[in-house]
Design a protein around this motif. Structure first.
Motif, short mmCIF file in Angstrom:
data_model
loop_
_atom_site.label_atom_id
_atom_site.label_comp_id
_atom_site.label_asym_id
_atom_site.label_seq_id
_atom_site.Cartn_x
_atom_site.Cartn_y
_atom_site.Cartn_z
N ARG B 104 -4.92 -9.12 -1.57
CA ARG B 104 -6.04 -8.40 -2.19
C ARG B 104 -6.95 -9.34 -2.95
O ARG B 104 -8.15 -9.14 -3.04
CB ARG B 104 -5.50 -7.30 -3.13
CG ARG B 104 -4.98 -6.11 -2.34
CD ARG B 104 -4.72 -4.93 -3.24
NE ARG B 104 -5.95 -4.50 -3.89
CZ ARG B 104 -6.01 -4.09 -5.17
NH1 ARG B 104 -4.96 -4.11 -5.90
NH2 ARG B 104 -7.15 -3.70 -5.68
N ARG B 105 -6.37 -10.43 -3.49
CA ARG B 105 -7.20 -11.39 -4.23
C ARG B 105 -8.22 -12.03 -3.29
O ARG B 105 -9.38 -12.19 -3.62
CB ARG B 105 -6.33 -12.47 -4.87
CG ARG B 105 -6.33 -12.38 -6.38
CD ARG B 105 -5.38 -13.37 -6.98
NE ARG B 105 -4.00 -13.12 -6.54
CZ ARG B 105 -2.96 -13.81 -6.95
NH1 ARG B 105 -3.12 -14.80 -7.78
NH2 ARG B 105 -1.76 -13.53 -6.54
N GLN B 107 -9.31 -10.75 -0.51
CA GLN B 107 -10.28 -9.71 -0.12
C GLN B 107 -11.34 -9.54 -1.21
O GLN B 107 -12.51 -9.36 -0.92
CB GLN B 107 -9.57 -8.38 0.13
CG GLN B 107 -8.69 -8.39 1.37
CD GLN B 107 -7.96 -7.08 1.56
OE1 GLN B 107 -7.85 -6.29 0.64
NE2 GLN B 107 -7.42 -6.88 2.75
N ARG B 108 -10.88 -9.62 -2.45
CA ARG B 108 -11.83 -9.44 -3.55
C ARG B 108 -12.87 -10.56 -3.59
O ARG B 108 -14.01 -10.35 -3.97
CB ARG B 108 -11.07 -9.34 -4.88
CG ARG B 108 -10.52 -7.96 -5.15
CD ARG B 108 -10.86 -7.51 -6.57
NE ARG B 108 -10.29 -8.44 -7.53
CZ ARG B 108 -9.09 -8.31 -8.07
NH1 ARG B 108 -8.32 -7.29 -7.71
NH2 ARG B 108 -8.65 -9.17 -8.94
N TYR B 145 -11.27 1.40 -0.36
CA TYR B 145 -11.96 1.61 -1.63
C TYR B 145 -12.81 0.42 -2.07
O TYR B 145 -13.64 0.55 -2.96
CB TYR B 145 -10.95 1.95 -2.73
CG TYR B 145 -10.16 3.21 -2.42
CD1 TYR B 145 -10.65 4.16 -1.54
CD2 TYR B 145 -8.94 3.44 -3.02
CE1 TYR B 145 -9.93 5.31 -1.26
CE2 TYR B 145 -8.21 4.59 -2.74
CZ TYR B 145 -8.72 5.52 -1.85
OH TYR B 145 -8.00 6.64 -1.58
#
Lengths: 82, 224
Positions: B104-105, B107-108, B145
């Protein structure tokens, strides 16, 4: 609330998002939420928000990013409710 | 490269877009109507949807006068970064690869870059379903999201929801079948999440999903 109780609640919160129900039968703290339980990565946000609601805690994005296993999730919740 | 892609779409694959001139006029009007950043959120059925959407929203002449009308894309790294020529195509095609289900990091970081581009007036295209829809129909509950997060974070951001579907498309495929006519529908929405953070991102993403479902329902109602 002790570790066992928190883990039990964590598992119940994760359950609706699990695609590999077979893995639920042998679930442990080391079980990977994405790889073994096959939870859609986009749904991790729903799980973290459900933790916030259930345990009345607030989880920062960075902390949420570190959740990979059931044990990680349990530790995260325990750290917040302590 | 873009003219070659258009030649391939039109003459090799035989694709057409129904009422193309009217579709582009509507897209131009909607983009002109917005004075700030625009995030394009299409439904996703094939690997070349981003090309088809780009074809639908802007003419080659418009791109000659303003390359910002060629939207940035986020192709799945595992699919589009396998060979040198695909990497090259992605490089010239304004792509920022993303790994679905990856860290997720990471992706962020990609989402932050896209936010930066939006703030500078670039068009950014993200498929809010993350991947191609499994059932062939938009699932409003499966939205990623991160899309909502960008839309909420970038000041004044509007979302251009695009529903594009070939007449013979039943479920997800790599390429649409040849000699197919595509229908396109647009809806411009403004994020209006009542909440902030992840909850706000979820609210906005769901709004995008519901808009795409509405466009899809309109599409099938018209066909009947």
């Amino acid at each position: 609330m002790n570790e066992e109780q928190v883990m039990s609640k964590v598992v119940e919160i994760v359950r609706p998002f699990v695609k590999n129900m077979d893995a639920m039968a042998t679930i442990t703290a080391k079980t990977s939420i994405l790889d073994e339980l096959k939870v859609n990565s986009a749904r991790l946000v729903d799980i973290v928000l459900a933790f916030e609601d259930e345990f009345d805690i607030e989880v920062e994005d960075e902390a949420a990013d570190r959740v990979a296993t059931i044990g990680d999730a349990t530790e995260l919740v325990l750290a917040k409710i302590d | 490269m873009w003219p070659l892609a258009l030649l391939w779409l039109r003459h090799v694959r035989g694709y057409r877009i129904r009422r193309l001139a009217a579709v582009r006029a509507q897209a131009r009007a909607l983009l002109r109507q917005t004075q700030g950043p625009v995030l394009i959120c299409p439904n996703h059925l094939t690997w070349i949807d981003s090309l088809l959407v780009q074809w639908a929203i802007s003419s080659p002449w418009q791109l000659l006068t303003g390359f910002r009308f060629f939207a940035w894309n986020t192709p799945e790294q595992a699919n589009f970064y396998r060979s040198v020529w695909l990497k090259g195509l992605c490089y010239v095609g304004k792509c920022l690869p993303i790994r679905r289900g990856g860290e997720r990091r990471a992706q962020r970081v990609v989402l932050a870059k896209l936010g930066w581009l939006l703030e500078r007036g670039e068009l950014v295209m993200i498929f809010p379903e993350g991947g191609r829809t499994v059932t062939g129909r938009v699932d409003a509950d499966s939205m990623s999201y991160g899309v909502g997060g960008i839309a909420n974070t970038v000041e004044g951001c509007r979302i251009l929801c695009v529903y594009l579907r070939g007449e013979k498309q039943v479920e997800k495929t790599v390429l649409p079948v040849r000699d197919q006519v595509f229908s396109v529908r647009f809806a411009l929405i403004t994020p209006d999440a009542n909440e902030t953070g992840l909850r706000g991102a979820r609210e906005t993403a769901r709004g995008i999903g519901q808009t795409l479902v509405r466009l899809e329902n309109d599409h099938f109602a018209d066909r009947q």
